[in-house]
Write a protein that holds these residues in place. Structure first.
Motif, PDB file in Angstrom:
ATOM      1  N   ILE A   1     -11.604   7.726  27.707  1.00  0.00           N
ATOM      2  CA  ILE A   1     -10.318   7.143  27.331  1.00  0.00           C
ATOM      3  C   ILE A   1      -9.994   6.022  28.314  1.00  0.00           C
ATOM      4  CG2 ILE A   1      -7.861   7.561  26.896  1.00  0.00           C
ATOM      5  CD1 ILE A   1      -9.597   9.112  25.018  1.00  0.00           C
ATOM      6  N   MET A   2      -9.383   4.949  27.802  1.00  0.00           N
ATOM      7  CA  MET A   2      -9.005   3.833  28.669  1.00  0.00           C
ATOM      8  C   MET A   2      -7.644   3.292  28.251  1.00  0.00           C
ATOM      9  SD  MET A   2     -10.904   0.151  29.231  1.00  0.00           S
ATOM     10  CE  MET A   2     -10.344  -0.560  27.675  1.00  0.00           C
ATOM     11  N   GLU A   3      -6.819   2.984  29.244  1.00  0.00           N
ATOM     12  CA  GLU A   3      -5.536   2.325  28.992  1.00  0.00           C
ATOM     13  C   GLU A   3      -5.496   1.033  29.800  1.00  0.00           C
ATOM     14  OE1 GLU A   3      -1.012   3.285  30.217  1.00  0.00           O
ATOM     15  OE2 GLU A   3      -1.850   4.684  28.745  1.00  0.00           O
ATOM     16  N   LEU A   4      -5.368  -0.078  29.107  1.00  0.00           N
ATOM     17  CA  LEU A   4      -5.393  -1.380  29.765  1.00  0.00           C
ATOM     18  C   LEU A   4      -4.099  -1.641  30.528  1.00  0.00           C
ATOM     19  CD1 LEU A   4      -7.045  -3.473  26.919  1.00  0.00           C
ATOM     20  CD2 LEU A   4      -7.997  -3.155  29.214  1.00  0.00           C
ATOM     21  N   ARG A   5      -4.234  -2.356  31.642  1.00  0.00           N
ATOM     22  CA  ARG A   5      -3.090  -2.818  32.421  1.00  0.00           C
ATOM     23  C   ARG A   5      -2.949  -4.330  32.232  1.00  0.00           C
ATOM     24  NH1 ARG A   5      -1.423   2.335  33.243  1.00  0.00           N
ATOM     25  NH2 ARG A   5      -2.318   3.357  35.085  1.00  0.00           N
ATOM     26  N   THR A   6      -1.736  -4.827  32.338  1.00  0.00           N
ATOM     27  CA  THR A   6      -1.492  -6.269  32.264  1.00  0.00           C
ATOM     28  C   THR A   6      -0.601  -6.691  33.424  1.00  0.00           C
ATOM     29  OG1 THR A   6       0.517  -6.091  30.915  1.00  0.00           O
ATOM     30  CG2 THR A   6      -1.593  -6.153  29.742  1.00  0.00           C
TER      31      THR A   6
ATOM     32  N   THR B   1       0.303 -11.829  30.300  1.00  0.00           N
ATOM     33  CA  THR B   1      -0.517 -12.984  29.943  1.00  0.00           C
ATOM     34  C   THR B   1      -2.004 -12.720  30.141  1.00  0.00           C
ATOM     35  OG1 THR B   1      -0.278 -13.887  32.186  1.00  0.00           O
ATOM     36  CG2 THR B   1       1.332 -14.591  30.529  1.00  0.00           C
ATOM     37  N   CYS B   2      -2.344 -11.641  30.867  1.00  0.00           N
ATOM     38  CA  CYS B   2      -3.753 -11.336  31.103  1.00  0.00           C
ATOM     39  C   CYS B   2      -3.900  -9.857  31.419  1.00  0.00           C
ATOM     40  CB  CYS B   2      -4.313 -12.178  32.255  1.00  0.00           C
ATOM     41  SG  CYS B   2      -3.576 -11.786  33.862  1.00  0.00           S
ATOM     42  N   TYR B   3      -5.120  -9.361  31.281  1.00  0.00           N
ATOM     43  CA  TYR B   3      -5.422  -7.985  31.659  1.00  0.00           C
ATOM     44  C   TYR B   3      -5.688  -7.938  33.159  1.00  0.00           C
ATOM     45  CZ  TYR B   3      -6.011  -7.280  26.643  1.00  0.00           C
ATOM     46  OH  TYR B   3      -5.812  -7.224  25.292  1.00  0.00           O
ATOM     47  N   SER B   4      -5.008  -7.032  33.838  1.00  0.00           N
ATOM     48  CA  SER B   4      -5.152  -6.926  35.288  1.00  0.00           C
ATOM     49  C   SER B   4      -5.993  -5.735  35.715  1.00  0.00           C
ATOM     50  CB  SER B   4      -3.771  -6.829  35.947  1.00  0.00           C
ATOM     51  OG  SER B   4      -3.077  -5.670  35.487  1.00  0.00           O
ATOM     52  N   GLY B   5      -6.211  -4.785  34.808  1.00  0.00           N
ATOM     53  CA  GLY B   5      -6.988  -3.605  35.170  1.00  0.00           C
ATOM     54  C   GLY B   5      -6.982  -2.594  34.041  1.00  0.00           C
ATOM     55  N   ALA B   6      -7.404  -1.375  34.357  1.00  0.00           N
ATOM     56  CA  ALA B   6      -7.447  -0.313  33.355  1.00  0.00           C
ATOM     57  C   ALA B   6      -7.493   1.032  34.056  1.00  0.00           C
ATOM     58  CB  ALA B   6      -8.658  -0.474  32.438  1.00  0.00           C
ATOM     59  N   LEU B   7      -6.855   2.021  33.442  1.00  0.00           N
ATOM     60  CA  LEU B   7      -6.946   3.404  33.902  1.00  0.00           C
ATOM     61  C   LEU B   7      -7.952   4.115  33.008  1.00  0.00           C
ATOM     62  CD1 LEU B   7      -6.032   5.752  35.671  1.00  0.00           C
ATOM     63  CD2 LEU B   7      -4.122   6.117  34.096  1.00  0.00           C
ATOM     64  N   CYS B   8      -8.963   4.713  33.623  1.00  0.00           N
ATOM     65  CA  CYS B   8     -10.056   5.329  32.872  1.00  0.00           C
ATOM     66  C   CYS B   8     -10.159   6.808  33.219  1.00  0.00           C
ATOM     67  CB  CYS B   8     -11.381   4.635  33.197  1.00  0.00           C
ATOM     68  SG  CYS B   8     -11.382   2.855  32.853  1.00  0.00           S
ATOM     69  N   GLY B   9     -10.336   7.631  32.201  1.00  0.00           N
ATOM     70  CA  GLY B   9     -10.447   9.067  32.422  1.00  0.00           C
ATOM     71  C   GLY B   9     -10.447   9.817  31.107  1.00  0.00           C
TER      72      GLY B   9
ATOM     73  N   GLU C   1      -8.034  13.962  39.304  1.00  0.00           N
ATOM     74  CA  GLU C   1      -8.888  13.741  40.472  1.00  0.00           C
ATOM     75  C   GLU C   1     -10.160  12.979  40.129  1.00  0.00           C
ATOM     76  OE1 GLU C   1      -9.766  17.907  38.883  1.00  0.00           O
ATOM     77  OE2 GLU C   1      -8.034  16.601  39.199  1.00  0.00           O
ATOM     78  N   HIS C   2     -10.510  12.927  38.841  1.00  0.00           N
ATOM     79  CA  HIS C   2     -11.719  12.217  38.434  1.00  0.00           C
ATOM     80  C   HIS C   2     -11.411  10.910  37.701  1.00  0.00           C
ATOM     81  CE1 HIS C   2     -14.346  15.435  39.705  1.00  0.00           C
ATOM     82  NE2 HIS C   2     -13.609  16.307  39.045  1.00  0.00           N
ATOM     83  N   GLU C   3     -10.166  10.488  37.716  1.00  0.00           N
ATOM     84  CA  GLU C   3      -9.800   9.241  37.057  1.00  0.00           C
ATOM     85  C   GLU C   3     -10.168   8.039  37.923  1.00  0.00           C
ATOM     86  OE1 GLU C   3      -5.953  11.044  34.615  1.00  0.00           O
ATOM     87  OE2 GLU C   3      -5.653   9.684  36.314  1.00  0.00           O
ATOM     88  N   VAL C   4     -10.309   6.899  37.266  1.00  0.00           N
ATOM     89  CA  VAL C   4     -10.629   5.646  37.953  1.00  0.00           C
ATOM     90  C   VAL C   4      -9.579   4.612  37.573  1.00  0.00           C
ATOM     91  CG1 VAL C   4     -12.278   3.756  38.169  1.00  0.00           C
ATOM     92  CG2 VAL C   4     -13.106   6.116  38.034  1.00  0.00           C
ATOM     93  N   GLU C   5      -8.881   4.097  38.572  1.00  0.00           N
ATOM     94  CA  GLU C   5      -7.915   3.012  38.358  1.00  0.00           C
ATOM     95  C   GLU C   5      -8.601   1.705  38.734  1.00  0.00           C
ATOM     96  OE1 GLU C   5      -4.534   1.259  37.129  1.00  0.00           O
ATOM     97  OE2 GLU C   5      -4.312   3.403  37.511  1.00  0.00           O
ATOM     98  N   LEU C   6      -8.951   0.924  37.717  1.00  0.00           N
ATOM     99  CA  LEU C   6      -9.635  -0.347  37.946  1.00  0.00           C
ATOM    100  C   LEU C   6      -8.624  -1.462  38.174  1.00  0.00           C
ATOM    101  CD1 LEU C   6     -12.297  -0.245  35.074  1.00  0.00           C
ATOM    102  CD2 LEU C   6     -12.740   0.118  37.511  1.00  0.00           C
TER     103      LEU C   6
END
Length: 246
Positions: A100-105, A110-118, A132-137
């Motif tokens: 699962i991924m949720e995009l950050r802006t 105006t642009c994608y700044s990152g994503a929360l993945c888990g 504890e196993h999530e990745v904040e990009l």
């Protein structure tokens, strides 16, 4: 009575020498991001030198074996491989294989700044399933809607190879399976070798890190794979796309 003279020799702990070109590694997951990462001393990657220091994008190191030191403060990597120097590669691989991924802006959207993945969230408190196993990009290169579309297209192509149902591979001939494999390979190469390469951009850190469901539903476009109801055992869900301004 004789005098006794003692000479005390001070001990000084030295560190180094250190090189500004030496690469330091860290873990992306929440549970281990504060631990020191060490590559085993016998590895060729024990000392990794950045041969392109003028590039500021992140590099990626993968390991075949991972263990934790007896004190629990250090992650020890063995059988390591430095991945190719491709701008945005750590984020691309994470977004490609995360469930699962949720995009950050940015604030102006105006642009994608990152994503929360888990594994996403559950319940009304919107807490992560396995935080504890999530990745904040935090992206260090510029990604756009076309990149997310390409990632979804590759995930859909992989689904066609592993899913069950009327269109599952158990009911396909070798020529069709070979064609699907070639399609996945071509999409993967295009995704990683985009020309011109993705531009470097300033890192914009999301204010509510590691928090799910931060996107207004009116700005989230869910992507549905054609024929989704006819297949079972789908490996990858397609990532929803957050709409940008302009």
């Amino acid at each position: 009575m004789s005098d006794c003279h003692l000479t005390v020799t001070p001990q000084v702990h030295l560190q180094g020498p250190n090189s500004p070109y030496k690469m330091m590694f860290y873990s992306l997951s929440h549970s281990t991001c504060y631990k020191t990462v060490c590559v085993e001393k016998s590895s060729i990657n024990n000392v990794s030198v950045d041969d392109n220091p003028h590039y500021k994008h992140q590099r990626m190191l993968v390991a075949g074996s991972v263990s934790v030191s007896s004190t629990g403060t250090c992650i020890i990597l063995r059988d390591t491989t430095r991945m190719p120097d491709i701008p945005g590669l750590p984020a691309l691989i994470t977004m490609l294989f995360t469930p699962i991924m949720e995009l950050r802006t940015d604030e102006e959207r105006t642009c994608y700044s990152g994503a929360l993945c888990g594994l996403g969230w559950c319940g009304q408190n919107q807490e992560g399933v396995l935080p504890e196993h999530e990745v904040e990009l935090t992206f260090d290169v510029k990604f756009d809607v076309d990149d997310i579309t390409e990632i979804n297209a590759l995930r859909a192509a992989v689904n066609r190879l592993v899913c069950e149902g009327p269109n599952g591979t158990m009911r396909l001939g070798p020529d069709r399976i070979s064609h699907l494999q070639e399609d996945c390979r071509d999409r993967l190469i295009r995704l990683f070798t985009k020309s011109p390469p993705r531009e470097e951009g300033p890192q914009v850190f999301f204010e509510k890190k590691e928090k799910w469901n931060q996107v207004d539903p009116a700005l989230k476009m869910d992507i549905v794979e054609p024929g989704e109801g006819e297949t079972t055992g789908v490996l990858f869900q397609l990532h929803p796309v957050t709409l940008l301004n302009g």
